[in-house]
Design a protein around this motif. Sequence first.
Motif, mmCIF file in Angstrom:
data_model
loop_
_atom_site.group_PDB
_atom_site.id
_atom_site.type_symbol
_atom_site.label_atom_id
_atom_site.label_comp_id
_atom_site.label_asym_id
_atom_site.label_seq_id
_atom_site.Cartn_x
_atom_site.Cartn_y
_atom_site.Cartn_z
ATOM 1 N N LEU A 105 0.852 -1.185 0.000
ATOM 2 C CA LEU A 105 0.000 0.000 0.000
ATOM 3 C C LEU A 105 0.891 1.239 0.000
ATOM 4 N N GLY A 106 0.764 2.073 -1.032
ATOM 5 C CA GLY A 106 1.647 3.235 -1.080
ATOM 6 C C GLY A 106 1.256 4.261 -2.120
ATOM 7 N N ARG A 107 2.033 5.359 -2.113
ATOM 8 C CA ARG A 107 1.805 6.431 -3.073
ATOM 9 C C ARG A 107 3.108 7.188 -3.288
ATOM 10 N N THR A 108 3.260 7.740 -4.502
ATOM 11 C CA THR A 108 4.433 8.509 -4.883
ATOM 12 C C THR A 108 3.976 9.791 -5.558
ATOM 13 N N ARG A 109 4.625 10.905 -5.210
ATOM 14 C CA ARG A 109 4.340 12.194 -5.831
ATOM 15 C C ARG A 109 5.664 12.834 -6.232
#
Length: 382
Positions: free
Chosen positions: A119-123
């Motif tokens: 579960l993750g996110r990148t910006r």
Amino acid sequence: MEKSFKFVGFLLLVGCLLFNGHVRAQRLKDGWLGRQVYRIFNDTASAAAKSFTVYPTFGYAPETGIELGASALQLFRAKNDTLNRLSELQAFAFFTFKAQYGLWLDNAVYGDKDRWFFLGRTRIQRFPLFYYGIGPHTENANHAVVDAFSIAFKQRILRKISKDFFVGPEIDFQQLTGVSFNRPSTSGPTLPLGANGSLNLGLGAALVYDNRHNVLNVRKGFFGELSFLNYSPSLASDYRFSSINLDIRSFHALNKRNTFSWQFFGNFVQGDPPFNQLALMGGDMLMRGYYQGRYRDKNMLASQVEFRMLPFAFSKRVGGVLFGSVATVGPTIDQLHFSNLKWSGGFGLRYLLFPNKDIYIRLDIGFTQEGAGFYIFNGEAF
């Protein structure tokens, strides 16, 4: 970017929302672009089959001007088994005519029989941020515009330890460079910690309970997460601080179409965090209608409720939601006063993008004491 007027680049989506999806997309099936448009409105992939969709986006915001971009959504189940949970990978890239650009990546990936959960996110983006100051009483009209290049990467690698329980390490990397504050006057917000940029690496752990089967549109289930992250110079961080996050979500199916859901969220920071890693109120997921970071401080408590009609009784592919939320920020937990509560509420339209996977595109309009915000995304806010 949450306050930009974001619309799907081609206006067929709006037509489908208004006219119950009766479009003549069959004529568009020739060519790659035509097939993508046709798939958006006529997806017939089975619940087990993988689905991949690309579509353009268009937006405008005063701080950026015209924004052009593209979104991609990949849906799949481990081993194409419908007994496994639905996983999703999302990507969104954009640029503006003011030389601003960004790449957003989100993932919620379940392994076979839920043995693993990623579960993750990148910006990654160069994009102006509004900075109003710190605390629950900052002024709306006298904010600074912060131009910077930012990288934010957060990932949890979770292992199932028993039915619906997961535990594992968590990593958070955030870097802010090329920072410039443009304050409207000398009376604007003072320069905060991290105003010259920062690099911070946090390591910690997360404990998750999750019995949701479709994370993009939960009809019934429960999600709870308790996580801890520690940042220190010994971990290559410029600042020393730690954070505890609590996220509880519950979903209740009222009937085949309607769902009532609620969320409670807490973010508690100790030490000396830079301004971009304080608890931030607002955005497309919680306190919709507020710019993300309109209010910020070391501690935040927030809650929201949502009533979903997916779809409407008179339609097969168009639905809607009603939502409301409250939140407060403060420098310490005992200063999270009810007198400082902010509220937001609104409604949204939904278009059923993948009928066999029960996935909707959402268009939300959130209202606050200070104005409104507009959002278009795949999947529900929580």
